[in-house]
Design a protein around this motif. Structure first.
Motif, PDB file in Angstrom:
ATOM      1  N   SER A  25       0.815  -1.203   0.000  1.00  0.00           N
ATOM      2  CA  SER A  25       0.000   0.000   0.000  1.00  0.00           C
ATOM      3  C   SER A  25       0.855   1.261   0.000  1.00  0.00           C
ATOM      4  O   SER A  25       0.428   2.312  -0.433  1.00  0.00           O
ATOM      5  CB  SER A  25      -0.913   0.008   1.211  1.00  0.00           C
ATOM      6  OG  SER A  25      -0.156  -0.077   2.386  1.00  0.00           O
ATOM      7  N   GLN A  29       0.883   5.079  -2.511  1.00  0.00           N
ATOM      8  CA  GLN A  29       0.914   6.457  -2.065  1.00  0.00           C
ATOM      9  C   GLN A  29       2.110   7.198  -2.648  1.00  0.00           C
ATOM     10  O   GLN A  29       2.069   8.391  -2.841  1.00  0.00           O
ATOM     11  CB  GLN A  29       0.981   6.502  -0.544  1.00  0.00           C
ATOM     12  CG  GLN A  29      -0.310   6.059   0.090  1.00  0.00           C
ATOM     13  CD  GLN A  29      -0.163   5.870   1.564  1.00  0.00           C
ATOM     14  OE1 GLN A  29       0.857   5.326   2.009  1.00  0.00           O
ATOM     15  NE2 GLN A  29      -1.136   6.296   2.314  1.00  0.00           N
ATOM     16  N   ILE A  63      -5.933   0.855  -1.441  1.00  0.00           N
ATOM     17  CA  ILE A  63      -6.520   1.900  -0.614  1.00  0.00           C
ATOM     18  C   ILE A  63      -7.813   2.405  -1.241  1.00  0.00           C
ATOM     19  O   ILE A  63      -8.819   2.619  -0.544  1.00  0.00           O
ATOM     20  CB  ILE A  63      -5.522   3.059  -0.445  1.00  0.00           C
ATOM     21  CG1 ILE A  63      -4.377   2.602   0.454  1.00  0.00           C
ATOM     22  CG2 ILE A  63      -6.195   4.276   0.151  1.00  0.00           C
ATOM     23  CD1 ILE A  63      -3.264   3.597   0.544  1.00  0.00           C
ATOM     24  N   HIS A  64      -7.766   2.564  -2.546  1.00  0.00           N
ATOM     25  CA  HIS A  64      -8.949   3.043  -3.266  1.00  0.00           C
ATOM     26  C   HIS A  64     -10.133   2.092  -3.072  1.00  0.00           C
ATOM     27  O   HIS A  64     -11.268   2.504  -2.804  1.00  0.00           O
ATOM     28  CB  HIS A  64      -8.600   3.197  -4.756  1.00  0.00           C
ATOM     29  CG  HIS A  64      -9.790   3.212  -5.645  1.00  0.00           C
ATOM     30  ND1 HIS A  64     -10.099   2.147  -6.475  1.00  0.00           N
ATOM     31  CD2 HIS A  64     -10.760   4.126  -5.833  1.00  0.00           C
ATOM     32  CE1 HIS A  64     -11.210   2.427  -7.134  1.00  0.00           C
ATOM     33  NE2 HIS A  64     -11.624   3.627  -6.778  1.00  0.00           N
ATOM     34  N   LYS A  67     -11.364   2.235   0.538  1.00  0.00           N
ATOM     35  CA  LYS A  67     -12.119   3.473   0.796  1.00  0.00           C
ATOM     36  C   LYS A  67     -13.530   3.363   0.237  1.00  0.00           C
ATOM     37  O   LYS A  67     -14.502   3.765   0.900  1.00  0.00           O
ATOM     38  CB  LYS A  67     -11.396   4.663   0.168  1.00  0.00           C
ATOM     39  CG  LYS A  67     -10.349   5.266   1.105  1.00  0.00           C
ATOM     40  CD  LYS A  67      -9.768   6.527   0.503  1.00  0.00           C
ATOM     41  CE  LYS A  67      -8.726   7.134   1.448  1.00  0.00           C
ATOM     42  NZ  LYS A  67      -7.999   8.248   0.790  1.00  0.00           N
ATOM     43  N   GLU A  70     -15.508   1.078   2.379  1.00  0.00           N
ATOM     44  CA  GLU A  70     -15.849   1.741   3.643  1.00  0.00           C
ATOM     45  C   GLU A  70     -17.035   2.683   3.457  1.00  0.00           C
ATOM     46  O   GLU A  70     -17.939   2.729   4.285  1.00  0.00           O
ATOM     47  CB  GLU A  70     -14.640   2.529   4.171  1.00  0.00           C
ATOM     48  CG  GLU A  70     -13.525   1.667   4.770  1.00  0.00           C
ATOM     49  CD  GLU A  70     -13.870   1.141   6.163  1.00  0.00           C
ATOM     50  OE1 GLU A  70     -14.933   1.501   6.691  1.00  0.00           O
ATOM     51  OE2 GLU A  70     -13.074   0.349   6.694  1.00  0.00           O
ATOM     52  N   LYS A  71     -16.981   3.423   2.382  1.00  0.00           N
ATOM     53  CA  LYS A  71     -18.069   4.366   2.103  1.00  0.00           C
ATOM     54  C   LYS A  71     -19.391   3.627   1.983  1.00  0.00           C
ATOM     55  O   LYS A  71     -20.416   4.051   2.524  1.00  0.00           O
ATOM     56  CB  LYS A  71     -17.775   5.122   0.803  1.00  0.00           C
ATOM     57  CG  LYS A  71     -17.481   6.586   1.043  1.00  0.00           C
ATOM     58  CD  LYS A  71     -17.292   7.311  -0.262  1.00  0.00           C
ATOM     59  CE  LYS A  71     -16.872   8.747  -0.011  1.00  0.00           C
ATOM     60  NZ  LYS A  71     -16.546   9.460  -1.244  1.00  0.00           N
ATOM     61  N   GLU A  74     -20.647   2.440   5.285  1.00  0.00           N
ATOM     62  CA  GLU A  74     -21.271   3.493   6.091  1.00  0.00           C
ATOM     63  C   GLU A  74     -22.739   3.680   5.709  1.00  0.00           C
ATOM     64  O   GLU A  74     -23.580   3.927   6.566  1.00  0.00           O
ATOM     65  CB  GLU A  74     -20.524   4.812   5.899  1.00  0.00           C
ATOM     66  CG  GLU A  74     -19.294   4.920   6.786  1.00  0.00           C
ATOM     67  CD  GLU A  74     -18.480   6.160   6.472  1.00  0.00           C
ATOM     68  OE1 GLU A  74     -19.067   7.156   5.998  1.00  0.00           O
ATOM     69  OE2 GLU A  74     -17.261   6.123   6.677  1.00  0.00           O
TER      70      GLU A  74
END
Length: 278
Positions: A25, A29, A63-64, A67, A70-71, A74
């Motif tokens: 990861s 970045q 990571i993308h 994310k 995760e969104k 939520e």
DNA sequence: TTGTGTTTTATTGCCTCC
DNA sequence: GGAGGCAATAAAACACAA
């Protein structure tokens, strides 16, 4: 893979060689998007053996991807089949991978929630414990005060009875006749009318819930125990006080003689050290 | 570099629901 | 009976101190 009998077998095969994912990861970045895409391409080639065969290797999501997942988590922590497929397509993952990610995420969320609940419960427990300790201290202070008052009362009684004996045996006899606690029903009737106490009790400022008793309590019963009960009930109702206090007072027993003298019509003024003059 | 602890991804087995 | 959820667990990836 889970449930190989159903559609799982295909998923299992595919998930062995997942699509574009970075090996580390940190790389993602550090490098630009274009360069990373190139690296990803190389990695994908690496994951397929020389003959294009899949090498079994567990890979972390980018990571993308994380994310995005995760969104979505939520928004709704459970996946409907359509959403799962759509999300998988968007992220270049297998639907099964998305499902597994949600499953694991729910497990993590549950663990954290349990930790939170525990923290809250512990805080509540600590607060209650503190409150309890304060009440205990208050109880001890009140018990000590009561003991002190009882001692003073006894002292006063012995002094006054001695002086009365010396002065006039007749008056002594009268006092005896009006005594509150001679276990005579008639005498109780007299006391009912006359016995009236105005007292002000100040509790130590260290108390967690300091209260001030300013009561006018009439004796309605010859039992000192019951008198204390009604006395405390007033305090509790008026000050939202804790029930423990009732217990404390109930435990602080005057002997029959003591309580009788306490409310004797003739001896009421002997509490002068205790009254504030209001 | 390596040993070790933690995190993440995936599997297994069991259960419930339709 | 199949689909999907969950708990327990395995195993790979990662982080980090020594």
């Amino acid at each position: 893979m889970k449930r190989p009998s159903s559609s799982g077998s295909l998923d299992a095969l595919i998930s062995i060689c997942p699509p574009k994912e970075e090996k580390n990861s940190k790389n993602k970045q550090v490098y630009s998007r274009e360069f990373q895409a190139m690296l990803d391409g190389l990695e994908e080639e690496d994951s397929l053996g020389e003959a294009g065969q899949a090498t079994e290797k567990k890979r972390r999501l980018s990571i993308h991807q994380v994310k995005a997942l995760e969104k979505n988590f939520e928004v709704e922590n459970k996946l409907e089949p359509e959403r799962k497929v759509k999300l998988a397509e968007e992220l270049g993952l297998q639907p099964r991978q998305v499902a597994i990610w949600f499953q694991n995420r729910r497990a993590r969320w549950k663990t954290k929630q349990l930790e939170k609940d525990y923290t809250i419960l512990k805080a509540n427990y600590d607060a209650l414990k503190l409150d309890y300790n304060n009440l205990e201290q208050e109880k001890e202070a009140l018990t000590a005060k009561l003991r002190e008052l009882k001692a003073k009362l006894k002292e006063e009684n012995s002094e006054s009875s001695q002086s009365v004996k010396e002065d006039s045996p007749k008056v002594s006899q009268q006092t005896k006749d009006h005594d509150f606690c001679d276990n005579d029903d008639d005498s109780i009737g007299i006391v009912k009318e006359d016995c009236n106490v105005n007292a002000q009790l100040l509790i130590s400022p260290a108390s967690s819930s300091p209260f001030r008793f300013n009561g006018s309590s009439s004796c309605s019963d010859s039992s000192n125990h019951q008198w204390f009960q009604s006395f405390d009930s007033r305090m509790i109702l008026g000050n939202m006080y804790h029930p423990q206090l009732v217990k404390v007072e109930e435990q602080c027993t005057f002997t029959a003689e003591e309580s009788c003298n306490f409310f004797s019509v003739d001896q009421a003024p002997t509490l002068q050290w205790y009254f504030t003059g209001q």
